[in-house]
Design a protein around this motif. Structure first.
Motif, PDB file in Angstrom:
ATOM      1  N   ASP A  25      -5.268  41.768  34.796  1.00 59.04           N
ATOM      2  CA  ASP A  25      -4.255  41.463  33.783  1.00 59.04           C
ATOM      3  C   ASP A  25      -4.374  42.433  32.616  1.00 59.04           C
ATOM      4  O   ASP A  25      -5.440  42.595  32.037  1.00 59.04           O
ATOM      5  CB  ASP A  25      -4.412  40.015  33.300  1.00 59.04           C
ATOM      6  N   PRO A  27      -1.726  42.741  29.798  1.00 56.48           N
ATOM      7  CA  PRO A  27      -0.387  42.368  29.332  1.00 56.48           C
ATOM      8  C   PRO A  27       0.210  43.299  28.278  1.00 56.48           C
ATOM      9  O   PRO A  27      -0.474  43.702  27.347  1.00 56.48           O
ATOM     10  CB  PRO A  27      -0.596  40.960  28.745  1.00 56.48           C
ATOM     11  N   GLN A 100       6.663  43.982  36.145  1.00 56.29           N
ATOM     12  CA  GLN A 100       5.595  42.980  36.183  1.00 56.29           C
ATOM     13  C   GLN A 100       4.268  43.599  36.615  1.00 56.29           C
ATOM     14  O   GLN A 100       3.213  43.187  36.157  1.00 56.29           O
ATOM     15  CB  GLN A 100       5.970  41.835  37.137  1.00 56.29           C
ATOM     16  N   ARG A 111      -1.357  43.731  36.213  1.00 54.90           N
ATOM     17  CA  ARG A 111      -0.213  42.855  35.948  1.00 54.90           C
ATOM     18  C   ARG A 111       0.106  42.946  34.460  1.00 54.90           C
ATOM     19  O   ARG A 111      -0.721  42.620  33.616  1.00 54.90           O
ATOM     20  CB  ARG A 111      -0.534  41.410  36.343  1.00 54.90           C
ATOM     21  N   LEU A 113       3.038  41.603  33.075  1.00 59.65           N
ATOM     22  CA  LEU A 113       3.763  40.394  32.681  1.00 59.65           C
ATOM     23  C   LEU A 113       3.513  39.337  33.744  1.00 59.65           C
ATOM     24  O   LEU A 113       3.253  39.682  34.897  1.00 59.65           O
ATOM     25  CB  LEU A 113       5.283  40.659  32.654  1.00 59.65           C
TER      26      LEU A 113
END
Ligand SMILES: [Zn+2]
Length: 221
Positions: A25, A27, A100, A111, A113
Motif C-alpha cells: 500500500d 496511497p 488503483q 496499491r 487507492l
C-alpha cells in the motif's frame, strides 16, 4: 515418516507462496477535494449521482506510464488536482489522473487507492474499471517480463475478489466500448488517442489468464 511429513509441509508452503500476492500500500492523496472532484466527475461524465466516489469493478484496464520511474509516476498521480501539463484533458475535469495499482519495472505491485475507489484513467469507463499502470513503456524503458508476471498475478487476484470482472483490456482498446452498455461518457468531444500498453503485452496477459473466459472486446460499430 518424519521425512514424508517434512516433504508434505514443503509442498504446502511452496503452493501457498505461488498463489500468494504481495501488494504494497502506497496511497496517493485522497482528501476532501479529490473526493469531491471524483463525485463530480461521476455525475458530469456518467450521470451517476453518488454520495461516495466508488466503482463497481467489471473490467481491468492495463496501461503504461511512459514516465520512467516509480517515484516520478507517484509524484504525477499524487496531487488531487490535474497539473498544468495536461491541458488536453483539463477542460473535462480538474480531477487528477491516477490508477488503483502501479507496477514497477521489477514487478513490485503498489496499491495507490482502494480497489473500489474511482481513479481517472480511462475515458468512458472509470465507473467500472480498475486501472493497472506499469512504469515505463518507452523505447529505452520497455515493459518487463517481471511486470507481465505481476499483471497476471494481480488480475487473477482481482478476478477472485470481484467475480463480475469480465473484460481485460489495454488502454488503446477503450474506444471499442463506445455504444456498449458499460460506456457512459456523455461528452462526445472528450477522447484521447492511446497506444498503451501495446498489443503484445495485453494479448500475453489475456492468453495467460484465458481460463477465466474473458468477454471479447466489442466490435467497432
Ligand atoms: Zn493509459
Amino acid at each position: 515418516m518424519k521425512n514424508a511429513f517434512l516433504l508434505f509441509l514443503t509442498i504446502c508452503l511452496s503452493l501457498i507462496s505461488c498463489n500468494s500476492i504481495n501488494i504494497i500500500d502506497k496511497p496517493i492523496t485522497f482528501d476532501q477535494e479529490r473526493s469531491d472532484l471524483t463525485i463530480e466527475y461521476l455525475e458530469n461524465h456518467y450521470g451517476l449521482k453518488q454520495k461516495e466516489p466508488t466503482i463497481i469493478p467489471k473490467m481491468v484496464v492495463v496501461h503504461w506510464t511512459v514516465i520512467p520511474t516509480l517515484d516520478k509516476t507517484f509524484e504525477a498521480f499524487d496531487p488531487s488536482r490535474l497539473p498544468g501539463w495536461r491541458p488536453d484533458i483539463a477542460d473535462a475535469s480538474a480531477l487528477n489522473v491516477s490508477s488503483q495499482f502501479l507496477i514497477d519495472q521489477d514487478g513490485t505491485i503498489y496499491r495507490l487507492l482502494p480497489d473500489t475507489t474511482m481513479a481517472r484513467h480511462v475515458i468512458g469507463l472509470n465507473h467500472c474499471a480498475i486501472g493497472i499502470e506499469n512504469v515505463g513503456g518507452t523505447g529505452d524503458k520497455p515493459l518487463t517480463k517481471a511486470q507481465l508476471n505481476s499483471n497476471i498475478k494481480l488480475i487473477r487476484h482481482l478476478k477472485k475478489k470481484y467475480p463480475d470482472i469480465e473484460y481485460i483490456i489495454g488502454h488503446f482498446e477503450y474506444t471499442y466500448f463506445e455504444g456498449h452498455e458499460l460506456w457512459l461518457e456523455k461528452d462526445d468531444g472528450y477522447r484521447t488517442v492511446k497506444t498503451d500498453p501495446g498489443i503484445d503485452f495485453i494479448n500475453a496477459i489475456r492468453n495467460k489468464t484465458s481460463n477465466y473466459n474473458w468477454k471479447p472486446i466489442p466490435q467497432k460499430k
